[in-house]
Design an enzyme around this catalytic site. Sequence first.
Site, PDB file in Angstrom:
ATOM      1  N   ASP A  89      -0.362   5.070   1.018  1.00 51.20           N
ATOM      2  CA  ASP A  89      -0.708   6.049   2.054  1.00 51.20           C
ATOM      3  C   ASP A  89      -0.681   5.435   3.448  1.00 51.20           C
ATOM      4  O   ASP A  89      -1.361   4.444   3.722  1.00 51.20           O
ATOM      5  CB  ASP A  89      -2.105   6.630   1.786  1.00 51.20           C
ATOM      6  CG  ASP A  89      -2.107   7.591   0.599  1.00 51.20           C
ATOM      7  OD1 ASP A  89      -1.207   8.445   0.534  1.00 51.20           O
ATOM      8  OD2 ASP A  89      -3.010   7.485  -0.250  1.00 51.20           O
ATOM      9  N   ASP A  94       0.865  -1.171   0.000  1.00 48.81           N
ATOM     10  CA  ASP A  94       0.000   0.000   0.000  1.00 48.81           C
ATOM     11  C   ASP A  94       0.912   1.235   0.000  1.00 48.81           C
ATOM     12  O   ASP A  94       2.120   1.108   0.236  1.00 48.81           O
ATOM     13  CB  ASP A  94      -0.860  -0.060   1.276  1.00 48.81           C
ATOM     14  CG  ASP A  94      -1.635   1.205   1.529  1.00 48.81           C
ATOM     15  OD1 ASP A  94      -2.323   1.671   0.607  1.00 48.81           O
ATOM     16  OD2 ASP A  94      -1.551   1.737   2.652  1.00 48.81           O
TER      17      ASP A  94
END
Length: 300
Positions: free
Chosen positions: A43, A41
Amino acid sequence: MAEEVSSLMKATVLMRQPGRVQEIVGALRRGGGDRLQVISDFDMTLSRFAYNGQRCPSSHNILDNSKIISEDCRKELTELFHHYYPIEIDPHRTIKEKLPHMVQWWSKAHSLLCQQRIQKVQIAQVVGESTAMLREGYKTFFDTLYQNNIPLFIFSAGIGDILEEIIRQMKVFHPNIHIVSNYMDFSEDGFLKGFKGQLIHTYNKNSSVCENSSYFQQLQNKTNIILLGDSIGDLTMADGVPGVQNILKIGFLNDKVEERRERYMDSYDIVLEKDETLDVVNGLLRHILYQGDCVELQGS
């Protein structure tokens, strides 16, 4: 004699099954760099969640907080956040229950952004003026993967143009990086008119986003995976990978720590609680890649 990776001794590290983690890490080490790929991922996983007690912006926040967004639009985006974020992280709702809310949130936010006459040329400036930061140790992480020919697949529900620009400005956007995210679609005169492809939100980061399949097909010998995430939705990011032999799931627990700790420990092999660094990941990479590096190991 079991060998232990010293970075796993950090106070921020939680493991439900340390023995199982040891087994997976051992298998990753035996496979070495030739067998390894990293799926992450962006963020609040590769980027920081907080710095000096202040929340750091996500790729959406960077745009929301910028001066190219009107005050009215910012207010509406903030209202959406206060309505939908508690739903996103609610431990008492199933993912199925959350799904329609996430689609509504992302769709409404993207629709608001498209009304703002955002220009492609403004993206670099917006990122440069933001307080976005990658986690401490980011240079070691990105450079180690690149130097060892380890593919890094970044699967993000954020805004692809923004996160790509962050990585570029940090000077670690190497050719081994492949990003699937919500990329902006600009009109011929350079204004934002929409977003390309299928909407990616927190809870559909899986093989249903079909553009990933050809990427993973090319990496058929990369059967060992380190997965990095910060939400329960990130656990499905490797679902489209064929022939996975070993996968180590590492989760950053950034927010609402007390109420989410048990769920994260049940779901991730390693949970990093309020850890703003990539120390543990970098320590594991050293252990897997540099077989002669005994400094990182402690005999038990």
